[in-house]
Design an enzyme around this catalytic site. Structure first.
Site, PDB file in Angstrom:
ATOM      1  CD  GLU A 121      -2.753   1.071   2.553  1.00 43.90           C
ATOM      2  OE1 GLU A 121      -3.218   2.128   3.029  1.00 43.90           O
ATOM      3  OE2 GLU A 121      -2.982  -0.057   3.052  1.00 43.90           O
ATOM      4  CD  GLU A 125      -4.736   7.685   4.989  1.00 45.41           C
ATOM      5  OE1 GLU A 125      -5.763   6.993   5.067  1.00 45.41           O
ATOM      6  OE2 GLU A 125      -3.767   7.581   5.757  1.00 45.41           O
ATOM      7  NE  ARG A 206      -8.026  -0.895  -3.604  1.00 45.12           N
ATOM      8  CZ  ARG A 206      -8.210  -1.987  -2.856  1.00 45.12           C
ATOM      9  NH1 ARG A 206      -8.757  -1.883  -1.643  1.00 45.12           N
ATOM     10  NH2 ARG A 206      -7.838  -3.177  -3.296  1.00 45.12           N
ATOM     11  CD1 TRP A 210     -11.609   7.021   4.460  1.00 51.54           C
ATOM     12  CD2 TRP A 210     -12.023   6.485   6.578  1.00 51.54           C
ATOM     13  NE1 TRP A 210     -10.393   6.910   5.080  1.00 51.54           N
ATOM     14  CE2 TRP A 210     -10.615   6.570   6.386  1.00 51.54           C
ATOM     15  CE3 TRP A 210     -12.495   6.143   7.851  1.00 51.54           C
ATOM     16  CZ2 TRP A 210      -9.700   6.341   7.411  1.00 51.54           C
ATOM     17  CZ3 TRP A 210     -11.570   5.909   8.868  1.00 51.54           C
ATOM     18  CH2 TRP A 210     -10.203   6.012   8.642  1.00 51.54           C
ATOM     19  CB  THR A 222      -9.770   5.271  14.312  1.00 47.62           C
ATOM     20  OG1 THR A 222      -9.117   4.008  14.255  1.00 47.62           O
ATOM     21  CG2 THR A 222     -10.072   5.767  12.915  1.00 47.62           C
TER      22      THR A 222
END
Length: 451
Positions: A121, A125, A206, A210, A222
């Protein structure tokens, strides 16, 4: 810059395990035999101004998208939504450049993720509550034993208010992260646990949004990493993506995993044209008008067309001339045949006339013809042997001694003139009288005898 990166890195060390919320795989080649990965095998800029770009080249794996002047709109309109798309193709090393604007909102995460089947990956972000920095991260084979990989870098301007170009350039030797035209980070192969954690297998692209601050689906760690709990009364939260320029550094139709090592050298590139590349060619080829098609032809082809056209015209002209000349020749032949027919008829008529003449039939008299020539023809001799001398040549007239009879006693009568009151016959010394009358006769009984 170094201070900010180190401070944010310390926080990311604790929180980074939760960044994987949108990463997943349907088949892990490290554990099972999986289908080949369809390759991009080319480079293309995907412009997200219509739904066809997504439906042709990407799968919508969650939620839905809308489209506007700023491109594709990834919108969270209520709690629990996470619109995400995943490419239908894989790249085996390559470059991905996305022009986007991150979403606002505390706890809202906008992301660009390259993900492989064995969970290699590479990430960009953006946190909705952070208007100064963007996070870079990576994973190798889904390894989460350490959380020291994420690094935050300052952006030229607020990433939630402005569009920027975020790029990942990936080779077998290193990974680079770029913001606009500035290189902000490089990861060498050897720096990822001697390559064991280095992303190195075929990846999809991708894009998604979210809510890391949603308390219903995330741990407290998180939520803290995402900047706090999300206030869903402030929806909608929208990430905008204008385009994604993707280049596959390998060429082929598919990528085959030949073993379960997850090493890039075990990946076999299947030759051929990829399905996606063929679709791109088909969709990007414009429909040309006849004039445009003609303009695009090579000069040699145009010359051949000109020559062919000239030959066709010449053939048509030749055919016309051939037909014209043949018809003209046929007309001439018909005229000649007609003239020959008329000439033959004239010859036959003359022949018949001469036969009658030779036989003395039909009023012809050879003796008269011998003395008078052609004057014997034309009806003079037609009275010979008939006893007919015209209306004035009756027996009573002859007996009464009329001038006509008197004139006839000295020579042939004129066919047109009747002498009266002793006028002389037109015959004179210049026109000698025949030595022997053509015919003679007596009024007695109306019979004719030679004198």
């Amino acid at each position: 810059m170094q201070f900010n990166s180190l401070v944010l890195l310390a926080g990311a060390t604790i929180l980074s395990p939760f960044v994987q919320a949108q990463t997943w795989t349907t088949c892990n080649p490290l554990n099972e035999t999986c289908p080949n990965d369809p390759a991009l095998g080319t480079n293309h800029t995907f412009v997200f101004n219509t739904s066809s770009t997504v439906t042709d080249y990407y799968n919508i794996t969650a939620g839905s998208l809308t489209y506007g002047d700023d491109g594709a709109e990834f919108t969270i309109a209520k709690q629990g939504q996470s619109p995400t798309i995943q490419s239908k193709f894989y790249i085996f090393f390559g470059q991905v450049s996305v022009i986007m604007k991150a979403a606002t909102g505390v706890g809202i995460v906008s992301s660009i993720v390259l993900e492989s089947d064995d969970l290699d990956e590479i990430d960009w972000e953006f946190i909705g509550g952070n208007d100064t920095h963007a996070e870079t991260n990576y994973f190798g084979k889904g390894n989460t034993t350490s959380y020291d990989r994420a690094i935050w870098y300052p952006t030229p301007s607020d990433p939630t208010a402005n569009f920027h170009n975020y790029t990942v350039d990936w080779t077998a030797e290193r990974v680079q992260w770029w913001i606009d035209d500035s290189l902000v980070r490089t990861l060498a192969y050897a720096d990822a646990v001697d390559g064991k954690n280095f992303p190195q297998t075929p990846m999809t692209v991708r894009l998604g949004i979210w809510s890391g601050g949603d308390p219903k689906g995330n741990s407290q760690g998180t939520i803290e990493w995402a900047g706090g709990e999300t206030d869903f009364t402030k929806v909608p939260f929208t990430m905008y993506v204008k385009s994604a320029a993707v280049q596959d550094y390998s060429t082929g139709s598919e990528y085959e995993w030949t073993d379960k090592t997850g090493d890039w050298t075990s990946i076999k590139v299947i030759s051929g044209n990829s399905t996606v590349a063929e679709t791109i060619t088909k969709n990007e080829t414009p429909t040309l008008s006849l004039g445009e098609k003609w303009d695009n032809l090579p000069k040699t082809t145009k010359l051949a067309v000109y020559c062919g056209g000239g030959a066709a015209v010449a053939a048509l002209v030749s055919a016309f001339l051939f037909t014209f000349l043949r018809q003209r020749r046929n007309g001439r032949l018909e005229r000649e045949a007609y003239n020959q027919l008329i000439e033959k008829q004239q010859q036959d008529a003359y022949k018949d006339q001469m036969e009658l003449h030779n036989k003395g039939i039909g009023g012809f008299d050879n003796n008269s013809y011998a003395t008078q020539g052609d004057d014997a023809l034309g009806g003079w001799g037609s009275n010979q042997g008939t006893g007919y001398v015209g209306p004035s040549g009756s027996a009573s007239a002859m007996a009464s001694g009329s001038p006509m009879v008197q004139a006839g006693q000295h020579g042939p009568m004129s066919p047109t003139m009747v002498m009266r009151n002793g006028e002389m016959s037109p015959h004179s010394a210049e026109f000698p009288q025949p030595q022997q009358p053509m015919f003679g006769g007596s009024a007695n009984g109306g019979s004719y005898m030679k004198m």
